[in-house]
Design an enzyme around this catalytic site. Structure first.
Site, PDB file in Angstrom:
ATOM      1  N   ARG A   1      -4.679   2.601 -16.222  1.00 18.27           N
ATOM      2  CA  ARG A   1      -4.789   3.385 -14.984  1.00 18.27           C
ATOM      3  C   ARG A   1      -5.415   4.774 -15.186  1.00 18.27           C
ATOM      4  O   ARG A   1      -6.268   5.163 -14.395  1.00 18.27           O
ATOM      5  CB  ARG A   1      -3.427   3.499 -14.287  1.00 18.27           C
ATOM      6  CG  ARG A   1      -2.869   2.145 -13.851  1.00 18.27           C
ATOM      7  CD  ARG A   1      -1.601   2.251 -13.032  1.00 18.27           C
ATOM      8  NE  ARG A   1      -1.850   2.870 -11.759  1.00 18.27           N
ATOM      9  CZ  ARG A   1      -1.541   4.116 -11.435  1.00 18.27           C
ATOM     10  NH1 ARG A   1      -0.904   4.887 -12.289  1.00 18.27           N
ATOM     11  NH2 ARG A   1      -1.845   4.599 -10.264  1.00 18.27           N
TER      12      ARG A   1
ATOM     13  N   TYR B   1       0.754  -2.262 -12.127  1.00 22.58           N
ATOM     14  CA  TYR B   1      -0.632  -2.155 -12.580  1.00 22.58           C
ATOM     15  C   TYR B   1      -0.698  -1.581 -13.999  1.00 22.58           C
ATOM     16  O   TYR B   1      -1.591  -0.821 -14.340  1.00 22.58           O
ATOM     17  CB  TYR B   1      -1.476  -1.331 -11.582  1.00 22.58           C
ATOM     18  CG  TYR B   1      -1.359  -1.889 -10.173  1.00 22.58           C
ATOM     19  CD1 TYR B   1      -1.949  -3.101  -9.838  1.00 22.58           C
ATOM     20  CD2 TYR B   1      -0.592  -1.234  -9.195  1.00 22.58           C
ATOM     21  CE1 TYR B   1      -1.803  -3.638  -8.568  1.00 22.58           C
ATOM     22  CE2 TYR B   1      -0.444  -1.778  -7.920  1.00 22.58           C
ATOM     23  CZ  TYR B   1      -1.053  -2.980  -7.615  1.00 22.58           C
ATOM     24  OH  TYR B   1      -0.903  -3.516  -6.366  1.00 22.58           O
TER      25      TYR B   1
ATOM     26  N   GLY C   1       0.762  -1.234   0.000  1.00 24.11           N
ATOM     27  CA  GLY C   1       0.000   0.000   0.000  1.00 24.11           C
ATOM     28  C   GLY C   1       0.796   1.288   0.000  1.00 24.11           C
ATOM     29  O   GLY C   1       0.230   2.362  -0.218  1.00 24.11           O
TER      30      GLY C   1
ATOM     31  N   CYS D   1     -11.778   3.423 -29.555  1.00 27.35           N
ATOM     32  CA  CYS D   1     -13.030   4.136 -29.782  1.00 27.35           C
ATOM     33  C   CYS D   1     -13.814   4.333 -28.492  1.00 27.35           C
ATOM     34  O   CYS D   1     -14.900   3.785 -28.320  1.00 27.35           O
ATOM     35  CB  CYS D   1     -13.857   3.374 -30.802  1.00 27.35           C
ATOM     36  SG  CYS D   1     -12.935   3.124 -32.307  1.00 27.35           S
ATOM     37  N   GLU D   2     -13.262   5.076 -27.566  1.00 27.04           N
ATOM     38  CA  GLU D   2     -13.934   5.442 -26.320  1.00 27.04           C
ATOM     39  C   GLU D   2     -13.304   6.748 -25.849  1.00 27.04           C
ATOM     40  O   GLU D   2     -12.085   6.888 -25.907  1.00 27.04           O
ATOM     41  CB  GLU D   2     -13.679   4.399 -25.218  1.00 27.04           C
ATOM     42  CG  GLU D   2     -14.241   3.052 -25.518  1.00 27.04           C
ATOM     43  CD  GLU D   2     -14.755   2.348 -24.277  1.00 27.04           C
ATOM     44  OE1 GLU D   2     -14.880   2.991 -23.215  1.00 27.04           O
ATOM     45  OE2 GLU D   2     -15.044   1.155 -24.396  1.00 27.04           O
TER      46      GLU D   2
ATOM     47  N   GLU E   1       4.008  -6.746   1.962  1.00 29.03           N
ATOM     48  CA  GLU E   1       3.560  -7.142   0.619  1.00 29.03           C
ATOM     49  C   GLU E   1       3.584  -5.945  -0.337  1.00 29.03           C
ATOM     50  O   GLU E   1       2.551  -5.562  -0.890  1.00 29.03           O
ATOM     51  CB  GLU E   1       2.132  -7.697   0.689  1.00 29.03           C
ATOM     52  CG  GLU E   1       1.974  -8.899   1.592  1.00 29.03           C
ATOM     53  CD  GLU E   1       0.500  -9.286   1.804  1.00 29.03           C
ATOM     54  OE1 GLU E   1      -0.401  -8.476   1.493  1.00 29.03           O
ATOM     55  OE2 GLU E   1       0.277 -10.399   2.286  1.00 29.03           O
ATOM     56  N   PRO E   2       4.724  -5.326  -0.544  1.00 27.80           N
ATOM     57  CA  PRO E   2       4.752  -4.159  -1.434  1.00 27.80           C
ATOM     58  C   PRO E   2       4.589  -4.569  -2.893  1.00 27.80           C
ATOM     59  O   PRO E   2       5.204  -5.535  -3.342  1.00 27.80           O
ATOM     60  CB  PRO E   2       6.146  -3.567  -1.196  1.00 27.80           C
ATOM     61  CG  PRO E   2       6.981  -4.739  -0.781  1.00 27.80           C
ATOM     62  CD  PRO E   2       6.060  -5.666  -0.036  1.00 27.80           C
ATOM     63  N   GLY E   3       3.744  -3.869  -3.613  1.00 20.23           N
ATOM     64  CA  GLY E   3       3.592  -4.102  -5.046  1.00 20.23           C
ATOM     65  C   GLY E   3       4.069  -2.873  -5.796  1.00 20.23           C
ATOM     66  O   GLY E   3       5.157  -2.832  -6.377  1.00 20.23           O
TER      67      GLY E   3
END
Ligand SMILES: *Cc1c(COP(=O)(O)O)cnc(C)c1O
Length: 424
Positions: A319, A378, A244, A349-350, A279-281
């Site tokens: 993201r 991510y 986190g 196309c968005e 638990e670092p991501g």
């Protein structure tokens, strides 16, 4: 801190020239820096080792969901890093990267019976249980295998935090973990079971957290619970403090360094006599990766809006569309000139396929390369093939060496995955 710097006027990943790389591999391509991954693990390791008295022989378990490329996991695994996983697939990746099961934590709110059985069979270090129903299922699965896995109960301390509502996990209304009172009861139930061995508590309250206060409050809850459980005669030997910790995306300077974070944890756990796990991501991977993309064209409209259209899109880097996330966008060969507002978009196309609005950039033209900074976490893991766009390639740079660690699929490879119904 990372190893993406200008050399001779061109952005490099360590010793690797990104213009040369783009010419060989094409774009869009994720590029990771092994030295940056090693540095981030080293900072965490050093900080933990400086507080062995409070943290024991702490396990640093990289959150695989942040970047699950097997070569990335291997770089970290070779340093002694463990893995925090949330699916059978992630456990398999960690094992394939050479991370021993004894360093693999299995977390997640919806583990199936088959996944629980797989984790038990592989002998993972610990299964983090997130609900009473999951505990019941786990006990049944373990009993059927005549096993007794080590477990932790994931506590929801009702303290949510993080950079965006969609990545806050510790709030009262979030789906993660067990409220404190219920967790105490669950721990007692688990302690009486012949088929699970409760070793501790876990929590993970959110992501991209830049203020240590909510984390500290949550860890104090775990300490209090540990003391109470022990008074009731139960054994608690491990605390899993989740991940986190936030990273600088804008060049912010308010993100706490790992050393300050670990010192805070050590302060909370001092004298408790537990072994900590982290638990670092994002902290490990975000600044260790970039997304390399080429300008398709500059669309300068008569109303004055400038749309910089890239060959990367929301399917490659979700993201910004998902969390309104900010990524710094750097030219690979800066040419100078005045920075003026651009809307940076992909070809999907968005309208959501917009990376940045009114971003001040120096002039760019068709064929120029840009790098989305801090895209190592991510990023590729969330990519897809929307609009039948092949998955971006992934490359690992390590000093002067580089290798394609996930090739871009060909259209034939993509279509081969879709057998046509035989009656058509
Ligand atoms: C996502 C997640 C992490 C990693 O979070 P970061 O913000 O990337 O550090 C750690 N633990 C669990 C249980 C998670 O779900």
């Amino acid at each position: 801190m990372h190893y993406f710097d200008l050399k001779d006027g061109v952005l490099h990943a360590e010793g690797v020239n990104l213009e040369t790389l783009a010419a060989e591999v094409g774009t869009p391509t994720y590029v990771y820096s092994a030295a940056t991954l090693r540095r981030h693990y080293g900072l965490m390791r050093e900080a933990c080792d400086a507080h062995k008295g409070a943290l024991g022989d702490a396990l640093i378990a990289f959150a695989v969901k942040a970047n699950s490329n097997i070569s990335v996991l291997k770089v970290l695994g070779q340093l002694g890093c463990g893995a925090d996983t949330v699916s059978e697939g992630e456990i398999r990746r960690a094992l394939k990267a050479g991370i021993p099961a004894s360093k693999i934590i299995f977390s997640g709110v919806g583990k199936t019976d088959a996944e629980l059985a797989f984790a038990i069979r592989e002998g993972v270090r610990q299964i983090n249980v997130e609900s009473s129903t999951e505990l019941e299922r786990l006990i049944a699965v373990a009993a059927s295998m005549d096993a007794k896995p080590d477990i932790a109960i994931r506590v929801n301390p009702k303290i949510g935090a993080g950079g965006h509502a969609k990545i806050t996990t510790g709030g009262a209304g979030d789906k993660f973990g067990v409220p404190v009172e219920e967790a105490m009861d669950l721990y007692a139930v688990a302690s009486r079971s012949a088929h699970v061995n409760p070793v501790g508590l876990a929590c993970h309250i959110g992501s991209q957290i830049t203020d240590l206060t909510p984390l500290e409050s949550a860890f104090k809850v775990l300490r209090q619970m540990t003391e109470t459980l022990r008074e009731q005669g139960m054994s608690v030997t491990r605390l899993d403090l989740g991940g986190g910790l936030g990273v600088p995306y804008y060049g912010e300077t308010n993100t706490p360094p790992p050393s300050a974070y670990i010192a805070m944890v050590a302060g909370v756990l001092e004298g408790l006599g537990v072994e900590a796990a982290f638990e670092p991501g994002r902290l490990m991977a975000a600044n260790a990766g970039i997304l390399l993309s080429r300008v398709v064209h500059m669309n300068e409209r008569t109303d004055g809006r400038r749309f910089l259209v890239l060959d990367a899109a929301m399917n490659d880097l979700m993201r910004p569309a998902l969390y309104d996330a900010f990524h710094d966008i750097k030219p690979v060969r800066p040419k100078g000139g005045e920075a003026i507002p651009h809307d940076v978009v992909g070809p999907v196309c968005e309208t959501g396929d917009t990376f940045a609005r009114d971003r001040n950039l120096t002039p760019l033209q068709a064929g120029d390369l840009v790098a989305f900074m801090s895209a190592g976490a991510y990023g590729a893991v969330m990519s897809g093939e929307y609009n039948t766009r092949p998955l971006a390639a992934e490359v690992l740079a390590d000093g002067d060496k580089w290798a394609v660690i996930r090739p871009r699929p060909t259209y034939d490879e993509m279509f081969a995955r879709e057998p046509i119904a035989d009656w058509l």
